[in-house]
Design an enzyme around this catalytic site. Structure first.
Site, PDB file in Angstrom:
ATOM      1  N   HIS A 137      30.575 -64.406  42.532  1.00 29.80           N
ATOM      2  CA  HIS A 137      31.840 -65.113  42.725  1.00 29.80           C
ATOM      3  C   HIS A 137      31.712 -66.581  42.341  1.00 29.80           C
ATOM      4  CE1 HIS A 137      32.442 -61.641  45.522  1.00 29.80           C
ATOM      5  NE2 HIS A 137      33.569 -61.624  44.843  1.00 29.80           N
TER       6      HIS A 137
ATOM      7  N   LYS B  64      30.890 -68.945  27.966  1.00 29.85           N
ATOM      8  CA  LYS B  64      32.049 -69.831  27.998  1.00 29.85           C
ATOM      9  C   LYS B  64      32.602 -69.830  29.419  1.00 29.85           C
ATOM     10  CE  LYS B  64      34.851 -72.424  25.438  1.00 29.85           C
ATOM     11  NZ  LYS B  64      35.717 -71.788  24.424  1.00 29.85           N
ATOM     12  N   HIS B  65      32.679 -70.999  30.017  1.00 33.59           N
ATOM     13  CA  HIS B  65      33.173 -71.136  31.392  1.00 33.59           C
ATOM     14  C   HIS B  65      32.417 -70.217  32.352  1.00 33.59           C
ATOM     15  CE1 HIS B  65      36.240 -73.852  30.095  1.00 33.59           C
ATOM     16  NE2 HIS B  65      36.791 -72.966  29.292  1.00 33.59           N
TER      17      HIS B  65
ATOM     18  N   ASN C  44      35.822 -59.370  39.528  1.00 31.09           N
ATOM     19  CA  ASN C  44      35.377 -58.017  39.202  1.00 31.09           C
ATOM     20  C   ASN C  44      34.886 -57.969  37.756  1.00 31.09           C
ATOM     21  OD1 ASN C  44      35.972 -56.502  41.620  1.00 31.09           O
ATOM     22  ND2 ASN C  44      38.130 -56.831  41.173  1.00 31.09           N
TER      23      ASN C  44
END
Length: 528
Positions: free
Chosen positions: A528, A279-280, A422
């Protein structure tokens, strides 16, 4: 010139001969003289079409195994002469150069040759020289020349000619010229990137990125953003090369999330059935099981709330039992290497669900590059192809992990590689039981993962958080002991992390005090 220009003479030289005969026959029917080379000329003659060899025009035979055939003033002059320019008209008349009004060329299949794993010499032989020179010349002179670089545009050219007494419009010629330059740019990008890879050049002086449009998208991440999907031609199983069996078109976010899901599930190999729910771009649950349906149930248990409207990736052939379970939750996309007829029939009743198959799994250890745009530049790096094995681990605590803990530690670290930093991943019995992603501090990720585990436990009526007796993975080192202590409070018994902090000794001491086993990988997996 900005006027409609009739096509009286065409040069056709193509490697992709789909639609060629029909197109050439239509041109001949409109009185267009056909020039051609080699295999293209033979194909046209075999169908009874009158063709003049380029060698008749140039006065030279094809030379050097076909490497030299169109690189000649009689050809390029016919393409580059500016129509209506008195000086140009005089020069071509002096040298007996006839204009070429239509160029139909597609390039040697270099990308396909590389994709099939051909050797160096074969790849070199599939670098086209004459083709790009012709295309660029014709595109530059698009005021007077129509250039076609793929069969997809045959119909548009014929339609224009039929509507304009055998002529093409300036608008069409500009469009085709722009497309021609984009094609040669992408072609040269493929060649230069291949060469950089062959030579082992990690930072070549020039880096180009090219791709072919797979589909325009309704919008990007948000409705006010334009977007499109381009394929680079890389022969890597995944969303770019997948077959879509059903459902509406994939959105920008669907494509991004589906790629993340499939790359993650491939990380787990094929030894055991595995499922990832995304999800996302972050996993909400990942698990291995005795079967795909078992793995799916375990993955769903980690965060059943976030799984709603998510992406499901599987590492094996999707069967009916797994399909029956998946359709109980609204799912945007399901991707797997293969699907059985029974499973496909179950999904067919869910019209909005997209089903993709890839034919295989990507190799998580294969080399490659990733590209991200910045204002005024590109960030390019090698793909994170690091794969940690048990032999790579260093035990740093008094207690070593048990065999069961070790298996879960390796699993959790592979999942953490695909979680936004993180990243914290709790795992137990080959399944995630808590995931914390994208927080500004590692301790926050640890707490969020533990809280989500408690929420998941409550959803299934468990009396304690799923993290009790789990292991925990961190994508980077713990800068302080607080994150590790939070994991211990959540019930983790073993830890896997890269190590390398100035406070490693403090973190190790905290682990020993809590009776945890901890291993260092020496490898970080920021994402990231």
């Amino acid at each position: 010139m900005t006027e409609n220009l009739p096509i009286r003479r065409a040069l056709l030289s193509v490697s992709d001969k789909s639609g060629l005969i029909e197109f050439a026959r239509a041109l001949a029917g409109m009185g267009v003289e056909l020039l051609s080379t080699g295999g293209t000329a033979s194909a046209l003659r075999a169908e009874g079409l009158a063709v003049k060899d380029v060698s008749e025009v140039t006065g030279f035979p094809e030379m050097l195994d076909g490497r030299v055939k169109t690189l000649h003033p009689m050809v390029h002059g016919g393409l580059l002469a500016i129509r209506g320019d008195a000086s140009h008209d005089a020069q071509v008349a002096e040298h007996g150069i006839a204009p070429i009004d239509l160029l139909v060329v597609n390039l040697y299949p270099f990308e396909a040759t590389v994709a099939k794993g051909a050797d160096f010499d074969d790849c070199i032989e599939n670098i086209d020289i004459g083709g790009p020179a012709l295309i660029r010349g014709a595109a530059k002179n698009h005021a007077g020349v129509t250039v076609v670089i793929e069969p997809d545009d045959y119909a548009a050219v014929l339609d224009a000619m039929r509507a304009n007494n055998g002529a093409t419009t300036p608008e069409l010629r500009r469009h085709l010229a722009a497309k021609a330059y984009a094609r040669t740019a992408a072609y040269d990008a493929a060649i230069s990137n291949w060469f950089a890879g062959v030579l082992g050049e990690e930072t070549p002086a020039y880096r180009t990125v090219g791709g072919r449009l797979r589909s325009p998208l309704r919008y990007g991440e948000n409705p006010h953003q334009h977007a499109a999907f381009y394929a680079t031609g890389e022969a890597r199983p995944g969303v770019a090369n997948a077959v879509q069996h059903q459902g509406k078109e994939l959105s920008y976010n669907n494509l991004n999330d589906t790629d993340a899901a499939f790359e993650l599930v491939a990380e787990l190999g094929v030894e055991r059935p595995a499922v990832a729910i995304i999800k996302h771009a972050n996993p909400s649950g990942v698990a291995c099981g005795e079967s795909l349906v078992d793995a799916y149930r375990k993955a769903l248990r980690c965060d059943p709330v976030s799984a709603f409207g998510g992406i499901v990736a599987l590492n094996g052939t999707l069967d009916a039992e797994a399909a029956e379970e998946i359709v109980k939750v609204f799912t945007e996309v399901v991707i797997a290497p293969r699907v059985t007829e029974e499973a496909a029939a179950i999904f067919a009743a869910k019209k909005n669900l997209r089903l993709l198959t890839t034919g295989g799994l990507p190799d998580p250890g294969a080399p490659g590059i990733t590209v991200r745009s910045l204002a005024g530049g590109l960030l390019v790096q090698s793909r994170d192809s690091g794969v940690i094995r048990a032999s790579d681990l260093k035990v740093v605590t008094k207690r070593a992990p048990t065999a069961e803990e070790l298996a879960d530690l390796l699993f959790a670290f592979r999942v953490a590689k695909h979680v936004k930093s993180n990243a914290i991943v709790y795992a137990k019995d080959g399944a995630t039981v808590g995931i914390g992603a994208g927080q500004m501090s590692r301790v926050d990720s640890t707490r969020i993962a533990a809280q989500k585990s408690a929420d998941a436990a409550a959803a299934i009526g468990a009396t304690e958080p799923l993290t009790r007796g789990s292991v925990v993975a961190s994508d980077a080192f713990f800068p302080f002991a607080d994150g590790l202590l939070t994991a211990a409070e959540a019930g983790a018994t073993a830890v896997i992390q890269p190590g390398g902090s100035m406070r490693d000794d403090e973190v190790i001491a905290a682990a020993d005090e809590k009776g945890l086993a901890m291993v260092f990988t020496g490898v970080r997996h920021f994402r990231h």
